[in-house]
Design an enzyme around this catalytic site. Sequence first.
Site, PDB file in Angstrom:
ATOM      1  CB  CYS A  97       2.346  22.695   0.095  1.00  0.00           C
ATOM      2  SG  CYS A  97       2.639  21.105   0.878  1.00  0.00           S
TER       3      CYS A  97
ATOM      4  CG  ASP B  21       6.383   5.679  25.595  1.00  0.00           C
ATOM      5  OD1 ASP B  21       6.294   4.443  25.433  1.00  0.00           O
ATOM      6  OD2 ASP B  21       5.398   6.425  25.646  1.00  0.00           O
TER       7      ASP B  21
ATOM      8  CB  CYS C  26      -0.557  20.802  -1.606  1.00  0.00           C
ATOM      9  SG  CYS C  26      -1.043  21.310   0.057  1.00  0.00           S
TER      10      CYS C  26
ATOM     11  CG  ASP D 148       7.708  12.550  21.398  1.00  0.00           C
ATOM     12  OD1 ASP D 148       6.539  12.396  21.786  1.00  0.00           O
ATOM     13  OD2 ASP D 148       8.664  12.747  22.208  1.00  0.00           O
TER      14      ASP D 148
ATOM     15  CG  HIS E 163      -0.774  19.702   4.309  1.00  0.00           C
ATOM     16  ND1 HIS E 163      -0.120  20.373   3.297  1.00  0.00           N
ATOM     17  CD2 HIS E 163      -0.886  20.604   5.329  1.00  0.00           C
ATOM     18  CE1 HIS E 163       0.133  21.615   3.673  1.00  0.00           C
ATOM     19  NE2 HIS E 163      -0.317  21.777   4.910  1.00  0.00           N
TER      20      HIS E 163
ATOM     21  CB  CYS F  18       2.470  17.468   0.563  1.00  0.00           C
ATOM     22  SG  CYS F  18       0.750  17.968   0.745  1.00  0.00           S
TER      23      CYS F  18
END
Lengths: 401, 401
Positions: free
Chosen positions: B339, B96, B344, B289, B370, B341
């Site tokens: 899930c 930014d 998980c 974002d 996660h 991931c």
Amino acid sequence: MAEKELKFKILAKDRKSAARLGEIKTVHGTLLTPEFIPVGTKGTVKSLDFEQLKKINLNCFFVNTYHLHLQPGEDRVFDLGGLHRFIGWNKLLMTDSGGFQVFSQARNSSFGGRRALAGAETETLAKIDEDGVTFKSFKDGSVHRFTPEKSIEIQKKLGADIILAFDECTYYPATYEYAKKAMERTHRWAGRCLEAFKKRSRFNQGLYGIVQGSVFEDLRKKSARFVGSLPFAGLAIGGVSVGESKTEMAKVLEWVIPDLPEEKSRHLLGVGEIDDIFELVARGIDTFDCVMPTRLARMGLLLVKPQSPKKNRPKGKEFTLDITKPIYGKDESPIESDCRCETCLHHSRAYLNHLFKEKELLAYTLATYHNLWFMARLTQEIRESLGRGSFLKLRKHWLGR
Amino acid sequence: MAEKELKFKILAKDRKSAARLGEIKTVHGTLLTPEFIPVGTKGTVKSLDFEQLKKINLNCFFVNTYHLHLQPGEDRVFDLGGLHRFIGWNKLLMTDSGGFQVFSQARNSSFGGRRALAGAETETLAKIDEDGVTFKSFKDGSVHRFTPEKSIEIQKKLGADIILAFDECTYYPATYEYAKKAMERTHRWAGRCLEAFKKRSRFNQGLYGIVQGSVFEDLRKKSARFVGSLPFAGLAIGGVSVGESKTEMAKVLEWVIPDLPEEKSRHLLGVGEIDDIFELVARGIDTFDCVMPTRLARMGLLLVKPQSPKKNRPKGKEFTLDITKPIYGKDESPIESDCRCETCLHHSRAYLNHLFKEKELLAYTLATYHNLWFMARLTQEIRESLGRGSFLKLRKHWLGR
């Protein structure tokens, strides 16, 4: 019998020292020895996930029974399928008896208090009697009691692969009289631990006995012979990380090791500085745990190999680089140019310095990854040297002696 | 010209909304859009390493110029080869302008202060004039000055792939008069940013202009037309995450988007709650974002998909599970049973609850992993739905509307 729960095999012996190459087989895999066992007090090696530990090739870590007893409690862990399943780790685990933390409280609740002469009891958070220890939780002041039977019961519920007998950890310096009394109690408790352990368990665990006796030769030898004669799966040497000098640690090992049965695995509790490692391996220790590499990492102290030509690093700092020093803020090189760890492959000293300065969580992860990788490569090198018969040469390369 | 630095291409358009599937090509790889961009303020997405980010398949993150300017400073980063090399990340980065943080200080240094009526100046850490802003470092009180030229110079030195023009971020609620004044200054500064950007740089960067105008239709439309007409590589919409309601955000997008050139990528600053995402994609935003998924993770608030049948979760908590609640201490199931991931796949809610209770560093890593995996899968689902023409159906599945 306890011996059947865990299999230890010596694969090679060094000709010029008592060092040995071995393997410990458990239902959660095999540990090649000598091996360093990092500490993961509450069921996590701080700042690393298990994928990272596996990538480093560390296949066992050390969990503190005392902490898990207080949170979430052994019954909760048991209900959730035991420690491996609870934390999601399918390799080896080792738990201690809880005694170390409880007896720390008996000495005093602060680290400084440990150095008070053992035997001179003052008001503390814990009270020892022949049957066990009553102590207050450091978390909420609630009252708990550990006995040999209770410690074994908790450790069975947790279900680590290697568990430890409940001993009276003698702090240093101790009077001869107190050290003898504590050793004798430890021996009586050893029998009670074995009795409690023999009762059926759903886990395949190996129980290690603990040798005590402070820095007194006759006590240490007596303890080694006595504990070594009991049907433990392996043997641990306690009370050598509580204030003794490196010379005294070497002496204790010199006294104890020849009196231990050769065929059983040997663990040294709480020791793991770089020069210690060569000493304890040379004396015939197979595994050892220590908070040092992970704790140093979180302070920004990164392990580095000896330089050639040797740098004049201050005594005690031969193997560490303090990444928080301003000079590293502009240093593009990795921690160690020949290190193949993920931290060294991808990140510069400058980035690490920045992360530590900003207290970013990634600082602790990257530093811990490097330090544990370093330890795992060092013990791998040691094992390779034992296979090739060049262990003392390797020691000379590392320590210059 | 700026447009050549970064290539955006629309791959498909939704027939029933303004949503579009696209790709942003840079020298550090391609970003498929719509895409969520996590925030890594100081050059690290808190608690994750870059291997984990790549495994999640998030290929860009958002770094704050203000923070890097204060530590380690843009010159240091430039000397170390630019931001990518400094941090060891070879995929996309976005910075930014520093304006948001500086103007936060101008409002007041605390978050609560942002809600004071913009335009009523009081004593603050920053002072705005036509040329730029003078402000005091929140770290050490040292005095710094940002101008449009300075912000671009800093961002060039950092070298992110997508950089932002220096704007006057209007806080909410603002008077019409102040919002107009701030917008006009933002427009004058946009020209100065483009001038500064045109000077030779060793990096291939794309500069985005920023549309302001608070919640006033005529100002927003005027700003969209003006900023949209300038030779920016892409366009960002600012000032919609500083206190407006979700209804007002939708209105701002409704006013602004039709007046932006279609062929340029569009970024929405600081927005990313689950229901917002469907809204902003439907309105034609390509990237956005937000600190939300990472910040929630560190509080133990884990993102979960809508349940079927719908659970009556309190408003605003439809998509989070508070893992710190005692009930999860004995819950063997993963955060989400479907899930994939790493968290998980390997860990239970009970373990996460334990880690949060003990404030273990691994808690933040597993939770952040996660939540970002969740965001990456959600945007992937959205992109797939846009490819198949089923975006509104997906939105209905998620939001029930």
